[in-house]
Design an enzyme around this catalytic site. Structure first.
Site, PDB file in Angstrom:
ATOM      1  N   LEU A 581       9.331 -17.847  -3.543  1.00 32.53           N
ATOM      2  CA  LEU A 581       9.049 -16.703  -4.415  1.00 32.53           C
ATOM      3  C   LEU A 581      10.285 -15.843  -4.653  1.00 32.53           C
ATOM      4  O   LEU A 581      10.414 -15.199  -5.687  1.00 32.53           O
ATOM      5  CB  LEU A 581       7.949 -15.824  -3.792  1.00 32.53           C
ATOM      6  CG  LEU A 581       6.566 -16.434  -3.680  1.00 32.53           C
ATOM      7  CD1 LEU A 581       5.649 -15.510  -2.889  1.00 32.53           C
ATOM      8  CD2 LEU A 581       5.984 -16.686  -5.064  1.00 32.53           C
ATOM      9  N   GLY A 584      16.683 -13.055  -0.496  1.00 32.86           N
ATOM     10  CA  GLY A 584      17.402 -11.799  -0.302  1.00 32.86           C
ATOM     11  C   GLY A 584      18.255 -11.881   0.936  1.00 32.86           C
ATOM     12  O   GLY A 584      18.402 -12.945   1.546  1.00 32.86           O
ATOM     13  N   GLY A 585      18.857 -10.725   1.314  1.00 33.22           N
ATOM     14  CA  GLY A 585      19.698 -10.686   2.494  1.00 33.22           C
ATOM     15  C   GLY A 585      18.945 -11.000   3.762  1.00 33.22           C
ATOM     16  O   GLY A 585      19.524 -11.391   4.774  1.00 33.22           O
ATOM     17  N   VAL A 588      14.272 -15.958   2.982  1.00 31.70           N
ATOM     18  CA  VAL A 588      13.529 -16.503   1.846  1.00 31.70           C
ATOM     19  C   VAL A 588      12.052 -16.178   1.996  1.00 31.70           C
ATOM     20  O   VAL A 588      11.511 -16.193   3.109  1.00 31.70           O
ATOM     21  CB  VAL A 588      13.724 -18.040   1.752  1.00 31.70           C
ATOM     22  CG1 VAL A 588      13.022 -18.597   0.508  1.00 31.70           C
ATOM     23  CG2 VAL A 588      15.213 -18.389   1.728  1.00 31.70           C
ATOM     24  N   VAL A 589      11.381 -15.914   0.863  1.00 35.28           N
ATOM     25  CA  VAL A 589       9.935 -15.692   0.846  1.00 35.28           C
ATOM     26  C   VAL A 589       9.267 -16.873   0.164  1.00 35.28           C
ATOM     27  O   VAL A 589       9.689 -17.281  -0.927  1.00 35.28           O
ATOM     28  CB  VAL A 589       9.582 -14.382   0.100  1.00 35.28           C
ATOM     29  CG1 VAL A 589       8.068 -14.197   0.074  1.00 35.28           C
ATOM     30  CG2 VAL A 589      10.252 -13.191   0.762  1.00 35.28           C
ATOM     31  N   ASP A 704      14.445   0.523   1.129  1.00 38.71           N
ATOM     32  CA  ASP A 704      15.247  -0.043   0.047  1.00 38.71           C
ATOM     33  C   ASP A 704      14.423  -0.008  -1.238  1.00 38.71           C
ATOM     34  O   ASP A 704      14.035  -1.031  -1.774  1.00 38.71           O
ATOM     35  CB  ASP A 704      15.641  -1.478   0.407  1.00 38.71           C
ATOM     36  CG  ASP A 704      16.819  -1.966  -0.422  1.00 38.71           C
ATOM     37  OD1 ASP A 704      17.334  -1.163  -1.208  1.00 38.71           O
ATOM     38  OD2 ASP A 704      17.209  -3.129  -0.280  1.00 38.71           O
TER      39      ASP A 704
END
Length: 922
Positions: A581, A584-585, A588-589, A704
């Site tokens: 999906l 990012g830092g 993974v999603v 964030d």
């Protein structure tokens, strides 16, 4: 002796001409240097006889006493030794193009007037105005190129000062509290600078007649009470700032003829004393949140009221009696901006926040709990004769409890706990429940206060009746004691039975708690029941109502669960790339889908994202986060620990991120977001973040806030992701994150300097998101020219004129007049949220109250799949259990053994709030 005196006199007689000659030589050197620096040469300036130059005046000894060079289109720099002209009384250099450093005037003890305005000076040397003991007028306005510099406090050495003008001079910082040093000051003009903070108290005791402090870049703030004591004042320009609170009683300011207060955040009714000022000719009040009846001024007064104030009626006349009473209540609370923005119209029962009415339109409940209100409890509550419940708990109220509250005939509950109230609690009727805990200096039943607790009634005191000790006879006391003991015994039995039942229910619920990890052979149990364990307060503490929406009360379910890596591999097809999906830092999603169609999102974090956090700390945070439920927060449903790898399981949001719909909508084959969708999403985000901030005791905060962390569900309603528990310590741990996130323009200026995480940083980021929703632009666009690349800087310049906003709006919106007005209100909110100083930004509750009225019902413009997200009414263990049952798998969930505490997750390790800093849920 006589001959000695004659010798001294003779020596002085010989030296005096020499000293005069040397002083004249100094003046000649300065004037020669000045002549060489000027371009073009001033008319009449030629030769060495400077006392004969046009505009130059000398005294009888040949010393320069006056220089006048105004409005001659001169350029060049002024010699730095100008203050060697020790006999000068007038310096007039205004309306030219002089540049460079402004000349120091220090120690010119005879200087009375200095006009340096309307030039191009670039800096002011330190102490430039020290020692000017004769100074009466100093004018520096219109030097737009000056580097930022503070208010010159050395002017306290000028007790004769009458006029100080420094508008458009790039002054920054606060106005010092030094006006007691200026007994003769009459004119103070400091408009169009970047002065911040509140008005200094000494200003209120000054003799100032003309006061211009309007249009500060960020805005002066605080209340205007001191104006009431400025009895000499005749003209007040305070518009375009961030002043709050009510307009003070100006009945003693009889000379006032011009009052400009527009474009602030003033609240409360317009005082009748202002409307009655006999010399008043001009007044502007638009773009505030003033309340009460529509003010009526004499025909001789030019009045500007605008349309943004919250007057109860659009025509002159008194407000409804309940509205008038509630405005008096608000007055005792210092007219908070949240009430001024949300209490509109002349009917308190027409969706007024914090107010509940019966079917007959009578106020029956007022709930001000946990609103951070200050002030006192108004006796006017007694006018609400149908009032049954009054909740004032968990604020910062001071003063006494009004005796008049005891006259309310239908009052059933009065909660004043956790304030700063003092004095004796009045005697209420036996049917009234009065909760007083958390007021350290309150007195009940004649007790004395104690700084250590709530003497007289205990730290958790609740007064149920009006009876006091000593009123009954001894026989009655004995009977009362017996009855009390019986009741206590019955209650004790009931409590024991309730606890046993609760344990039984928990045991039944825990039977889904254990998941077998096939790879490691270790058992991982679900989060310990009651995982908050006082960390975020009791359940009632966390179930605080967000703003005014009753539906915002969170739901806590006991399905917090550890999930085996085997299960997660199965539901994600072994973490297939097809199920990614986002990245990012943190890692993974992946999308995951159970056999029954229930979808989840699995965040697989890289080791570098979790750092060296201890396992118990990680588990403790999960214990808290899985308890949090809110309709506008993405729910954390469970977790997995597989060796050094850590995974988090969230509810699935099928429509992706706000960033995709805002910046990449054409790539996703969906129409751009309409304005109604955008403002609704903004309200959803504000409510979610506001709820996180309500848990501030737990350091719950969004870490964030940007469009990629705002997720959209089937119905395009928004939920906030990436929140957690944050340690507020400038230990450098956030330096890398600061640099990275700062690149994208969402972090507030103070975060880059200290690394501290506060709720005001969230407010700043929310303001940036509002700007993105309005413009369709990203926070940072490196492809644009430098003056437009940073959205906040560019947009705040746009806000100076409302007419400019139209050109900044996302072209796809094409707003009509009604939509344009709505956009302008959101733009104004965005400007306040991105104020440079944290204390000048509103809280998220303010944002909710601004956006709420703008949101209307709408339907999604895209056809979306129904029921593809997770059902929050069904816990994840139950969903997994159904799937496992379908697969005839019985090994995943078993009964919890009696030794479950060995592997259970600690809800809060010792010292957790002081030592824990999280970046795991990013």
């Amino acid at each position: 002796m006589r001959s000695h005196c004659r010798r001294k006199f003779l020596i002085l007689s010989l030296l005096l001409p020499l000293l005069l000659c040397l002083s004249s030589a100094d003046d000649a050197a300065v004037m020669t240097k000045l002549l060489a620096a000027l371009s073009p040469t001033p008319s009449g300036w030629s030769g060495s006889a400077y006392c004969e130059w046009s505009g130059v005046v000398c005294d009888s000894s040949g010393r320069v006493s006056s220089i006048t060079l105004s409005s001659q289109s001169l350029s060049g720099t002024i010699p730095s030794n100008l203050n060697s002209l020790s006999q000068i009384t007038l310096l007039s250099l205004q309306n030219n193009r002089f540049s460079g450093t402004l000349p120091s005037l220090a120690n010119l003890t005879l200087l009375r007037e200095a006009y340096l305005d309307s030039n191009n000076f670039t800096s002011v040397p330190d102490g430039a105005f020290a020692g000017l003991s004769s100074l009466q007028t100093l004018s520096l306005s219109g030097n737009l190129n000056l580097s930022p510099w503070p208010f010159p406090s050395e002017l306290t050495q000028s007790p004769s000062l009458v006029t100080f003008y420094a508008s458009y001079a790039n002054l920054v910082g606060s106005i010092p509290d030094i006006f007691g040093s200026f007994p003769n000051l009459q004119n103070l003009r400091l408009s169009y600078n970047n002065l911040t903070g509140s008005l200094p108290s000494s200003l209120g005791m000054s003799e100032i007649q003309n006061l211009w402090l309007n249009n500060q870049a960020t805005g002066l703030s605080g209340r205007l009470d001191l104006l009431a004591t400025m009895i000499q004042i005749s003209q007040v320009w305070l518009h375009a700032n961030a002043f709050t609170g009510p307009i003070p009683d100006l009945s003693n300011c009889t000379s006032l003829f011009d009052l400009q207060l527009r474009d602030n955040q003033l609240t409360g009714p317009v005082p009748t004393s202002v409307m009655s000022l006999s010399n008043l000719r001009n007044i502007s009040l638009q773009n505030n949140k003033l309340q009460g009846p529509l003010p009526v001024f004499p025909k001789t007064v030019k009045v500007q009221l605008g349309t943004t104030n919250s007057f109860c009626l659009s025509t002159p006349g008194p407000c409804d009696s309940q509205v008038s009473t509630l405005l008096k209540v608000a007055g005792a609370l210092q007219y908070p901006i949240t009430l001024a923005e949300s209490w509109e119209g002349n009917d308190a029962c027409n969706q007024w926040p914090f107010i509940t009415c019966d079917s007959s339109g009578r106020v029956i409940a007022v709930n001000f709990a946990k609103q951070h209100f200050t002030g006192t409890i108004s006796p006017a509550f007694s006018n609400l004769t149908s009032l049954r419940s009054l909740y004032l708990n968990d604020n910062n109220l001071s003063g006494i409890i009004p005796e008049s509250l005891t006259t309310l005939p239908q009052l059933q509950t009065l909660d004043i706990s956790n304030n700063n109230l003092t004095g004796l609690v009045p005697k209420f009727g036996s049917s009234v429940k009065v909760v007083t805990k958390g007021n350290l200096y309150i007195l009940t039943n004649g007790s004395t206060p104690s700084a250590g607790g709530n003497s007289g009634s205990g730290s958790n005191s609740t007064i149920q009746s009006g009876s006091t000790s000593g009123e009954s006879k001894s026989s009655s006391v004995s009977i009362g004691m017996i009855v009390g003991l019986v009741i206590a015994a019955v209650v004790s039995v009931l409590v024991v039975l309730l606890l046993l039942y609760n344990c039984y229910v928990r045991r039944r619920h825990r039977k889904f708690g254990r998941v077998q990890n096939p790879e490691s052979g270790k058992e991982m149990t679900n989060v310990k029941d009651g995982g908050l364990n006082g960390y975020a307060g009791a359940a009632s503490e966390m179930q605080s109502q967000s703003s005014t929406d009753q539906s915002e009360i969170p739901v806590f379910d006991g399905g917090n669960v550890a999930i085996s890596i085997q299960v997660l591999r199965q539901v994600t097809n072994n973490f297939s790339e097809d199920n990614i999906l986002g990245k990012g830092g943190f890692g993974v999603v992946y999308r995951g889908e159970l056999q029954d169609g229930t979808k989840i999102a699995v965040k697989r974090m890289e080791a570098s994202a979790t750092g060296t956090k201890g396992m118990s700390e990680f588990q403790a945070e999960i214990a808290v986060l899985t308890k949090v439920r809110h309709r506008h927060l993405v729910a954390l449903l469970g977790y997995c620990i597989n060796g050094n790898e850590r995974l988090l399981v969230y509810e699935y949001m099928p429509q992706g991120t706000l960033g995709q719909h805002l910046f990449e909508w054409s790539e996703h084959g969906c129409p751009p977001l309409s304005w109604k969708q955008r403002v609704t999403i903004a309200l959803d985000v504000a409510r979610g973040v506001e709820y996180l901030h309500s848990l501030a005791r737990s350091s719950f905060i969004h870490r964030d806030l940007k469009p990629s962390n705002i997720l959209l569900g089937n119905d395009m309603r928004a939920k906030v992701a990436d929140f957690g528990l944050v340690k507020n310590a400038p230990d450098g741990k956030y330096s890398l994150e600061t640099r990275l996130a700062g690149t994208f323009g969402y972090l507030a200026p103070e975060y880059a300097a200290t690394g501290r995480v506060t709720t005001k940083i969230d407010v700043y980021a929310f303001g940036v998101i509002l700007m993105e929703l309005i413009t369709g632009r990203k926070a940072l666009e490196e492809t644009l020219p430098e003056e437009r690349s940073h959205l906040v800087t560019w947009f705040r310049r746009i806000l100076i004129s409302k007419g400019n906003i139209l050109n900044a709006i996302d072209a796809v919106l094409n707003p009509d007049e009604e939509t344009y007005d709505s956009i302008c209100r959101v733009a104004e909110l965005a400007g306040h949220c991105t104020a440079r100083e944290p204390h000048q930004r509103p809280d998220m509750g303010h944002a909710v109250n601004v956006l709420g009225p703008l949101v209307e019902q709408w339907k999604p413009s895209c056809q979306v799949e129904e029921n593809c997200g997770i059902d929050l009414h069904t816990s994840l263990p139950q969903a997994l259990l159904r799937w496992q049952a379908d697969e005839s798998t019985s090994r995943a969930f078993g009964d919890v053994s009696s030794s479950r505490t060995e592997a259970s997750i600690p809800s809060k390790p010792s010292g957790f709030t002081d030592t824990f800093s999280s970046t795991d849920c990013r």
